[in-house]
Design a protein around this motif. Structure first.
Motif, PDB file in Angstrom:
ATOM      1  N   PRO A 226       0.820  -1.221   0.000  1.00 22.94           N
ATOM      2  CA  PRO A 226       0.000   0.000   0.000  1.00 22.94           C
ATOM      3  C   PRO A 226       0.855   1.274   0.000  1.00 22.94           C
ATOM      4  O   PRO A 226       0.499   2.261  -0.631  1.00 22.94           O
ATOM      5  CB  PRO A 226      -0.810  -0.095   1.293  1.00 22.94           C
ATOM      6  N   GLY A 227       1.985   1.234   0.702  1.00 21.85           N
ATOM      7  CA  GLY A 227       2.870   2.398   0.736  1.00 21.85           C
ATOM      8  C   GLY A 227       3.425   2.730  -0.634  1.00 21.85           C
ATOM      9  O   GLY A 227       3.473   3.900  -1.037  1.00 21.85           O
ATOM     10  N   LEU A 228       3.828   1.714  -1.375  1.00 25.86           N
ATOM     11  CA  LEU A 228       4.337   1.939  -2.731  1.00 25.86           C
ATOM     12  C   LEU A 228       3.230   2.434  -3.654  1.00 25.86           C
ATOM     13  O   LEU A 228       3.463   3.282  -4.520  1.00 25.86           O
ATOM     14  CB  LEU A 228       4.959   0.662  -3.282  1.00 25.86           C
ATOM     15  N   ALA A 229       2.026   1.935  -3.486  1.00 25.10           N
ATOM     16  CA  ALA A 229       0.900   2.389  -4.307  1.00 25.10           C
ATOM     17  C   ALA A 229       0.619   3.866  -4.037  1.00 25.10           C
ATOM     18  O   ALA A 229       0.384   4.642  -4.972  1.00 25.10           O
ATOM     19  CB  ALA A 229      -0.332   1.541  -4.011  1.00 25.10           C
ATOM     20  N   LEU A 230       0.661   4.266  -2.768  1.00 21.37           N
ATOM     21  CA  LEU A 230       0.453   5.679  -2.437  1.00 21.37           C
ATOM     22  C   LEU A 230       1.565   6.557  -3.010  1.00 21.37           C
ATOM     23  O   LEU A 230       1.310   7.646  -3.533  1.00 21.37           O
ATOM     24  CB  LEU A 230       0.371   5.864  -0.925  1.00 21.37           C
ATOM     25  N   ALA A 231       2.804   6.075  -2.921  1.00 16.71           N
ATOM     26  CA  ALA A 231       3.936   6.842  -3.457  1.00 16.71           C
ATOM     27  C   ALA A 231       3.809   6.999  -4.972  1.00 16.71           C
ATOM     28  O   ALA A 231       4.043   8.079  -5.522  1.00 16.71           O
ATOM     29  CB  ALA A 231       5.253   6.161  -3.094  1.00 16.71           C
ATOM     30  N   ALA A 232       3.422   5.927  -5.666  1.00 16.15           N
ATOM     31  CA  ALA A 232       3.245   5.990  -7.113  1.00 16.15           C
ATOM     32  C   ALA A 232       2.133   6.966  -7.474  1.00 16.15           C
ATOM     33  O   ALA A 232       2.254   7.755  -8.428  1.00 16.15           O
ATOM     34  CB  ALA A 232       2.949   4.602  -7.669  1.00 16.15           C
ATOM     35  N   ALA A 233       1.037   6.962  -6.724  1.00 14.50           N
ATOM     36  CA  ALA A 233      -0.061   7.893  -6.978  1.00 14.50           C
ATOM     37  C   ALA A 233       0.389   9.329  -6.758  1.00 14.50           C
ATOM     38  O   ALA A 233       0.046  10.228  -7.530  1.00 14.50           O
ATOM     39  CB  ALA A 233      -1.249   7.559  -6.083  1.00 14.50           C
ATOM     40  N   ALA A 234       1.177   9.570  -5.705  1.00 12.41           N
ATOM     41  CA  ALA A 234       1.668  10.918  -5.426  1.00 12.41           C
ATOM     42  C   ALA A 234       2.584  11.413  -6.544  1.00 12.41           C
ATOM     43  O   ALA A 234       2.482  12.576  -6.972  1.00 12.41           O
ATOM     44  CB  ALA A 234       2.404  10.938  -4.080  1.00 12.41           C
ATOM     45  N   VAL A 235       3.461  10.567  -7.049  1.00  6.25           N
ATOM     46  CA  VAL A 235       4.349  10.948  -8.154  1.00  6.25           C
ATOM     47  C   VAL A 235       3.521  11.250  -9.398  1.00  6.25           C
ATOM     48  O   VAL A 235       3.761  12.238 -10.097  1.00  6.25           O
ATOM     49  CB  VAL A 235       5.388   9.831  -8.431  1.00  6.25           C
ATOM     50  N   TRP A 236       2.516  10.436  -9.685  1.00  4.61           N
ATOM     51  CA  TRP A 236       1.679  10.653 -10.864  1.00  4.61           C
ATOM     52  C   TRP A 236       0.939  11.990 -10.758  1.00  4.61           C
ATOM     53  O   TRP A 236       0.885  12.757 -11.710  1.00  4.61           O
ATOM     54  CB  TRP A 236       0.678   9.487 -10.981  1.00  4.61           C
ATOM     55  N   ILE A 237       0.385  12.278  -9.551  1.00  2.00           N
ATOM     56  CA  ILE A 237      -0.313  13.552  -9.346  1.00  2.00           C
ATOM     57  C   ILE A 237       0.640  14.722  -9.517  1.00  2.00           C
ATOM     58  O   ILE A 237       0.316  15.731 -10.158  1.00  2.00           O
ATOM     59  CB  ILE A 237      -0.989  13.580  -7.960  1.00  2.00           C
ATOM     60  N   LEU A 238       1.840  14.610  -8.977  1.00  2.00           N
ATOM     61  CA  LEU A 238       2.842  15.673  -9.096  1.00  2.00           C
ATOM     62  C   LEU A 238       3.204  15.906 -10.558  1.00  2.00           C
ATOM     63  O   LEU A 238       3.272  17.057 -11.009  1.00  2.00           O
ATOM     64  CB  LEU A 238       4.093  15.301  -8.282  1.00  2.00           C
ATOM     65  N   LEU A 239       3.424  14.849 -11.322  1.00  2.00           N
ATOM     66  CA  LEU A 239       3.773  14.995 -12.739  1.00  2.00           C
ATOM     67  C   LEU A 239       2.619  15.616 -13.524  1.00  2.00           C
ATOM     68  O   LEU A 239       2.840  16.463 -14.403  1.00  2.00           O
ATOM     69  CB  LEU A 239       4.172  13.642 -13.331  1.00  2.00           C
ATOM     70  N   ARG A 240       1.406  15.192 -13.254  1.00  2.00           N
ATOM     71  CA  ARG A 240       0.235  15.774 -13.942  1.00  2.00           C
ATOM     72  C   ARG A 240       0.103  17.256 -13.612  1.00  2.00           C
ATOM     73  O   ARG A 240      -0.226  18.062 -14.474  1.00  2.00           O
ATOM     74  CB  ARG A 240      -1.041  15.029 -13.537  1.00  2.00           C
ATOM     75  N   HIS A 241       0.336  17.609 -12.346  1.00  2.00           N
ATOM     76  CA  HIS A 241       0.248  19.010 -11.929  1.00  2.00           C
ATOM     77  C   HIS A 241       1.314  19.850 -12.636  1.00  2.00           C
ATOM     78  O   HIS A 241       1.026  20.956 -13.070  1.00  2.00           O
ATOM     79  CB  HIS A 241       0.401  19.091 -10.407  1.00  2.00           C
ATOM     80  N   ARG A 242       2.514  19.330 -12.777  1.00  2.00           N
ATOM     81  CA  ARG A 242       3.594  20.062 -13.446  1.00  2.00           C
ATOM     82  C   ARG A 242       3.308  20.272 -14.921  1.00  2.00           C
ATOM     83  O   ARG A 242       3.677  21.278 -15.485  1.00  2.00           O
ATOM     84  CB  ARG A 242       4.914  19.315 -13.287  1.00  2.00           C
ATOM     85  N   GLN A 243       2.664  19.285 -15.570  1.00  5.14           N
ATOM     86  CA  GLN A 243       2.351  19.401 -16.986  1.00  5.14           C
ATOM     87  C   GLN A 243       1.348  20.545 -17.231  1.00  5.14           C
ATOM     88  O   GLN A 243       1.381  21.165 -18.277  1.00  5.14           O
ATOM     89  CB  GLN A 243       1.753  18.083 -17.527  1.00  5.14           C
ATOM     90  N   ARG A 244       0.485  20.778 -16.287  1.00  2.43           N
ATOM     91  CA  ARG A 244      -0.532  21.816 -16.445  1.00  2.43           C
ATOM     92  C   ARG A 244       0.044  23.197 -16.247  1.00  2.43           C
ATOM     93  O   ARG A 244      -0.568  24.201 -16.611  1.00  2.43           O
ATOM     94  CB  ARG A 244      -1.674  21.575 -15.460  1.00  2.43           C
ATOM     95  N   MET A 245       1.212  23.310 -15.629  1.00  2.27           N
ATOM     96  CA  MET A 245       1.809  24.629 -15.365  1.00  2.27           C
ATOM     97  C   MET A 245       2.475  25.172 -16.573  1.00  2.27           C
ATOM     98  O   MET A 245       2.844  24.793 -17.521  1.00  2.27           O
ATOM     99  CB  MET A 245       2.809  24.547 -14.224  1.00  2.27           C
TER     100      MET A 245
END
Length: 146
Positions: free
Chosen positions: A127-146
């Motif tokens: 579960p910890g790795l799944a949360l970390a992967a989700a956080a990285v994906w959200i961060l990358l998506r947020h950066r693309q929108r900037m």
């Protein structure tokens, strides 16, 4: 482990020294109390924490006991098997049949009633790795929108 390996089972000879409280495990089975359908064998039902069997570490819950001090445990009633263990003496030799494990990696001690350490670690890491992967994906998506 000594002994033979065939058909998903392995045999092992285990020597235990009796303490005042016994050998440190409970048994089930017998001709009058079959634990496994159509099988009157004697099985280990419970390993008592800090008893001789637990401290030795080789005997596992679910193991079939084939012989005690060279005496085969075939076609015995449960109470006769219990009596055989009680009269087995101070140093007891058990011929055991283990079921082979189907998992990879080390097997944890099963006598304490818990999972092996690897399973507990996986229950935390996955579960910890799944949360970390989700956080990285959200961060990358947020950066693309900037």
């Amino acid at each position: 482990m000594n002994g033979s390996v065939a058909g998903g089972f392995s045999e092992e000879l285990i020597r235990l020294t009796r303490r005042p409280s016994g050998l440190g495990f409970n048994i089930v089975g017998g001709t009058d109390q079959q634990y496994v359908p159509n099988d009157s064998s004697i099985y280990v039902s419970r390993i008592k924490k800090d008893g001789p069997a637990y401290l030795d570490g080789r005997l596992r819950e679910g193991d079939k006991i084939l012989a005690v001090n060279g005496k085969e445990l075939k076609d015995l009633r449960h109470k006769d098997a219990v009596e055989l263990f009680r009269n087995a003496g101070h140093d007891v030799s058990l011929r055991i049949q283990h079921r082979l494990q189907t998992q990879n990696g080390p097997v944890g001690h099963q006598g304490d009633g818990g999972d092996s350490g690897g399973l507990r670690l996986a229950a935390i890491l996955v579960p910890g790795l799944a949360l970390a992967a989700a956080a990285v994906w959200i961060l990358l998506r947020h950066r693309q929108r900037m």
